[in-house]
Design an enzyme around this catalytic site. Structure first.
Site, PDB file in Angstrom:
ATOM      1  N   CYS A   1       0.850  -1.179   0.000  1.00 49.31           N
ATOM      2  CA  CYS A   1       0.000   0.000   0.000  1.00 49.31           C
ATOM      3  C   CYS A   1       0.890   1.235   0.000  1.00 49.31           C
ATOM      4  CB  CYS A   1      -0.861   0.016   1.250  1.00 49.31           C
ATOM      5  SG  CYS A   1      -1.760  -1.510   1.490  1.00 49.31           S
TER       6      CYS A   1
ATOM      7  N   ARG B   1       1.772   1.514  -6.120  1.00 45.29           N
ATOM      8  CA  ARG B   1       2.026   0.534  -5.057  1.00 45.29           C
ATOM      9  C   ARG B   1       0.769  -0.227  -4.664  1.00 45.29           C
ATOM     10  NH1 ARG B   1       7.002   1.501  -2.389  1.00 45.29           N
ATOM     11  NH2 ARG B   1       6.330  -0.040  -0.890  1.00 45.29           N
TER      12      ARG B   1
ATOM     13  N   TRP C   1      -3.915  -1.917  -1.195  1.00 46.11           N
ATOM     14  CA  TRP C   1      -3.888  -3.179  -1.953  1.00 46.11           C
ATOM     15  C   TRP C   1      -4.424  -4.196  -0.963  1.00 46.11           C
ATOM     16  CZ3 TRP C   1      -1.839  -8.117  -1.795  1.00 46.11           C
ATOM     17  CH2 TRP C   1      -1.801  -8.808  -3.017  1.00 46.11           C
TER      18      TRP C   1
ATOM     19  N   ASN D   1       0.305  -0.424   6.310  1.00 46.56           N
ATOM     20  CA  ASN D   1       0.721  -1.324   5.241  1.00 46.56           C
ATOM     21  C   ASN D   1       1.267  -2.564   5.927  1.00 46.56           C
ATOM     22  OD1 ASN D   1       1.715  -2.524   2.971  1.00 46.56           O
ATOM     23  ND2 ASN D   1       3.378  -1.079   2.632  1.00 46.56           N
ATOM     24  N   GLY D   2       0.823  -3.748   5.508  1.00 45.89           N
ATOM     25  CA  GLY D   2       1.327  -4.972   6.120  1.00 45.89           C
ATOM     26  C   GLY D   2       0.180  -5.876   6.533  1.00 45.89           C
TER      27      GLY D   2
ATOM     28  N   GLU E   1      10.303 -14.115 -19.479  1.00 47.80           N
ATOM     29  CA  GLU E   1      10.029 -12.693 -19.250  1.00 47.80           C
ATOM     30  C   GLU E   1       8.985 -12.170 -20.238  1.00 47.80           C
ATOM     31  OE1 GLU E   1      10.505 -10.722 -16.967  1.00 47.80           O
ATOM     32  OE2 GLU E   1      10.346  -8.709 -17.808  1.00 47.80           O
TER      33      GLU E   1
ATOM     34  N   LYS F   1       5.508 -10.555 -19.096  1.00 49.02           N
ATOM     35  CA  LYS F   1       5.137  -9.192 -19.500  1.00 49.02           C
ATOM     36  C   LYS F   1       3.758  -9.193 -20.137  1.00 49.02           C
ATOM     37  CE  LYS F   1       7.253  -7.348 -17.819  1.00 49.02           C
ATOM     38  NZ  LYS F   1       8.307  -7.187 -16.871  1.00 49.02           N
TER      39      LYS F   1
ATOM     40  N   GLU G   1       0.883 -10.033 -17.576  1.00 51.39           N
ATOM     41  CA  GLU G   1       0.593  -9.081 -16.496  1.00 51.39           C
ATOM     42  C   GLU G   1      -0.076  -7.800 -16.974  1.00 51.39           C
ATOM     43  OE1 GLU G   1       3.759  -7.454 -14.010  1.00 51.39           O
ATOM     44  OE2 GLU G   1       5.159  -7.532 -15.657  1.00 51.39           O
TER      45      GLU G   1
ATOM     46  N   HIS H   1       7.240 -31.715 -25.003  1.00 51.55           N
ATOM     47  CA  HIS H   1       6.882 -32.551 -23.856  1.00 51.55           C
ATOM     48  C   HIS H   1       5.594 -32.088 -23.186  1.00 51.55           C
ATOM     49  CE1 HIS H   1      10.695 -34.559 -24.342  1.00 51.55           C
ATOM     50  NE2 HIS H   1      11.232 -33.360 -24.497  1.00 51.55           N
TER      51      HIS H   1
ATOM     52  N   LYS I   1       3.330  -2.593  -7.560  1.00 57.48           N
ATOM     53  CA  LYS I   1       4.722  -2.497  -7.996  1.00 57.48           C
ATOM     54  C   LYS I   1       5.655  -3.288  -7.088  1.00 57.48           C
ATOM     55  CE  LYS I   1       8.161  -0.912 -10.433  1.00 57.48           C
ATOM     56  NZ  LYS I   1       8.382  -1.654 -11.692  1.00 57.48           N
TER      57      LYS I   1
END
Ligand code: M6R
Length: 616
Positions: free
Chosen positions: A2, A27, A74, A100-101, A489, A493, A496, A512, A611
């Protein structure tokens, strides 16, 4: 995850707090709130949704107070609702809190507080903590040696299990903020007649560049003209004031539509910054200032272990390939979230590295602490100066690419790849790599920014491909050796920011299992380079083509692709093995970005993400 911002000073607090929240929105962006203390009252506005929603609501209310705080959430405990947004005010109206937490023992605290008559209007652990603070504050006697407010916060926090970064206001102490951290970053801003606190420098750097990084287990007391720090055990702390080296314009769009776009196009300059001053005078090896380990100690290491999360882990995987290839030293990579719990046996002469753009990712931090507990030296490769990981590591390498605001990591990733290349050169030169091979390696790394510029010039071509491929719901990314992590990657990308399902695989592994996905509906992005793997990758492409799959080939310029094999081709420059992963990354960043734009996604704030992931 947050965002937190608090202000006590001479100006109206609300506009400054809202401005700070906009800069912190990356964030966490489920909901937001702002509160000021004015005319002997807390005036609170909070709203589910983006900061823009909050701003509209706040405009309807008279917010004139000079002391206040704000939060972007968040969600962890409780859904995304107005009631669950922060700040939370205790049921006796005396204490306001942002947090936050995660408070792990909030259920038992809540039971206790219910027996004492406290009431709850949200489902959050934060509201429980706010009420517990109010309970201790009410019981706190006036104490000549310490503020009642600080003492109550200290007593409360001694009962808390879990993680927190909190800012607290008390109704009868209007010009004061108390803030404390355990596991969630907090930074104090020391201004002229004003004091600030935030979870991230970007929220306060427009007001002051003088900052103090709070450590775990510390409590700070702020007034407009003073600040003091003590520990949870009431010990005095002598604070160190640091200077932020970047300015607010570095964290602005400067004409770009999205931060991700800006950060993609900034990469040539970012790479130049990341390599500046990092070559030895004789031009044959790398040079690092902050390793805090002697070359002899480094030379003695038999193994390297890398831990990270997400994109940073992909950079570690490329680094693993480069160190093993050039220095012939075994390297192991692990998800930080797994390493921290799996009690992995480690060899004695192992040097431990963690990689993290933010330097605040909780799993990476925990992996680092676990390695340190086991007696290993840990070096951090990290972008945010003064972050928790940077401060707790034994030494490290800063990426120096400035603030990365887009949730999807781009310039941080390519600079991590560059540092991985520098590191492999450094280790290789301590072993078998010759002077002339070292000089060649250095020249190759110096050429990386120009190669990236060349690929960026193809942005329009890649945008055209993106328009044609945005309709697909699944995509595969396939590469070999150092380009396999780039396939991972590319898939990360794309998923997301566009919400298209994508997977990365080593190209030959496709047979496979993943090949079952191939049809006209599931295109594949192939990384093709000249050299030993060329024909093998071509074979894999043929296998896809034979099953009706469409192919986008990202190929180095000397690759002679069989006619008609690829439906789309993006040519990238031929380059050194240490530079190729950097150059091959650019097309997949652009492809993902333009697909997400085509699909009208919220590129910089993709759903459910934040983030920096500071909760477990
Ligand atoms: O700040 P860090 O590098 O520790 O972050 C690690 C991951 O959370 C991060 O790379 C994440 O995967 C990005 N959103 C990827 O674009």
């Amino acid at each position: 995850m947050c965002g937190i911002v608090g202000y006590v000073g001479k100006l109206k607090a609300a506009p400054l707090i809202l401005e700070g929240l906009k800069r912190l929105e990356y964030r966490g962006y489920d909901s937001a709130g702002v509160m000021v203390c004015q005319d002997g009252k807390f005036v609170l506005v909070k709203k589910a949704g983006r900061v823009a929603n909050l701003e509209k609501e706040a405009a309807k209310v008279r917010l004139t107070g000079h002391f206040g705080m704000g939060h972007t959430r968040w969600a962890t405990h409780g859904g995304v609702t107005d009631a669950n947004a922060h700040p939370h005010i205790s049921s006796d109206g005396q204490i306001a809190l942002i947090h936050n937490g995660v408070i792990e023992n909030y259920i038992s605290m809540k039971k206790f507080l219910l027996t004492k008559g406290y009431q709850f209007v949200s489902e959050t652990d934060t509201e429980v903590l706010g009420n517990l603070l109010a309970y201790h504050y009410a019981k706190e006697p006036a104490n000549a040696e310490e503020s009642r407010f600080v003492s109550a916060v200290r007593k409360t926090l001694l009962h808390v299990e879990g993680t927190y970064g909190i800012v607290v206001m008390a109704l009868d102490a209007p010009g004061e903020l108390v803030t404390a951290r355990k596991g969630s970053p907090l930074i104090l801003g020391i201004g002229d007649g004003e004091s600030l606190v935030a979870s991230d420098v970007s929220a306060i750097v427009s007001r002051t560049q003088s900052v103090v990084y709070l450590n775990d287990g510390e409590i700070a007391h702020l007034t407009p003209s003073s600040f003091s720090i003590t520990t949870l055990a009431a010990g005095e702390v002598s604070p160190v004031i640091d200077k932020v080296t970047w300015s607010i314009t570095d964290a602005e769009l400067n004409g770009y539509t999205h931060f991700m776009e800006k950060e993609i196009f900034e990469q040539p300059a970012a790479l130049e910054n990341a390599m500046r001053g990092r070559f030895s005078e004789d031009g044959s090896t790398a040079n690092f200032g902050g390793l805090n380990i002697t070359p002899a100690e480094f030379r003695n290491m038999d193994r390297f272990m890398f831990c990270a999360c997400g994109t940073a882990l992909h950079a570690c995987m490329v680094t693993e390939h480069l160190i093993e290839r050039f220095a012939r030293v075994p390297v192991e990579c692990d998800y930080a979230s797994e390493f921290r719990y799996r009690n992995m046996p480690l060899f004695s002469n192992t040097l431990f590295f963690v990689m993290s753009q933010s330097g605040e990712t909780i799993d990476t931090l925990a992996a680092m602490r676990e390695a340190k507990r086991k007696g290993y030296k840990v070096l951090a490769i990290n972008n945010v100066v003064g972050s928790t990981i940077a401060r707790e590591a034994d030494g490290g390498i800063y990426q120096h690419v400035g603030p990365e605001v887009g949730v999807a990591s781009t310039k941080a990733f390519t600079s991590q790849l560059l540092i991985g290349g520098l590191l492999s050169l450094y280790i290789a030169r301590m072993r078998d790599m010759s002077f002339s091979d070292g000089v060649q390696f250095v020249q190759a790394l110096k050429g990386a920014p120009d190669h990236v510029r060349t690929v960026l010039m193809q942005a329009e071509h890649i945008k055209g491909i993106a328009k044609r491929y945005a309709k697909y719901r699944d995509m595969l990314f396939l590469g070999r050796l150092s380009l396999f992590p780039i396939a991972l990657e590319g898939a990360l990308k794309l998923k997301e920011i566009s919400y298209i399902h994508a997977e990365g695989y080593p190209a030959a592994e496709m047979k496979h299992g993943p090949i079952a996905l191939i049809s006209e509906e599931c295109p594949a992005v192939f990384f093709v380079s000249s050299g030993e793997m060329f024909h093998k990758v071509i074979n894999s492409m043929q296998e896809i083509k034979a099953r009706g799959g469409r192919i986008i080939a990202i190929a180095t310029e000397s690759c002679q692709l069989p006619d008609g094999l690829a439906d789309e081709v993006i040519i990238i420059p031929e380059c050194h093995e240490a530079v190729l992963p950097i150059v091959a990354t650019i097309p997949v960043q652009l492809l993902s970005y333009y697909i997400a734009v085509e699909l009208k996604r919220d590129v910089d704030k993709p759903r459910n993400l934040a983030k920096s992931v500071t909760v477990e």
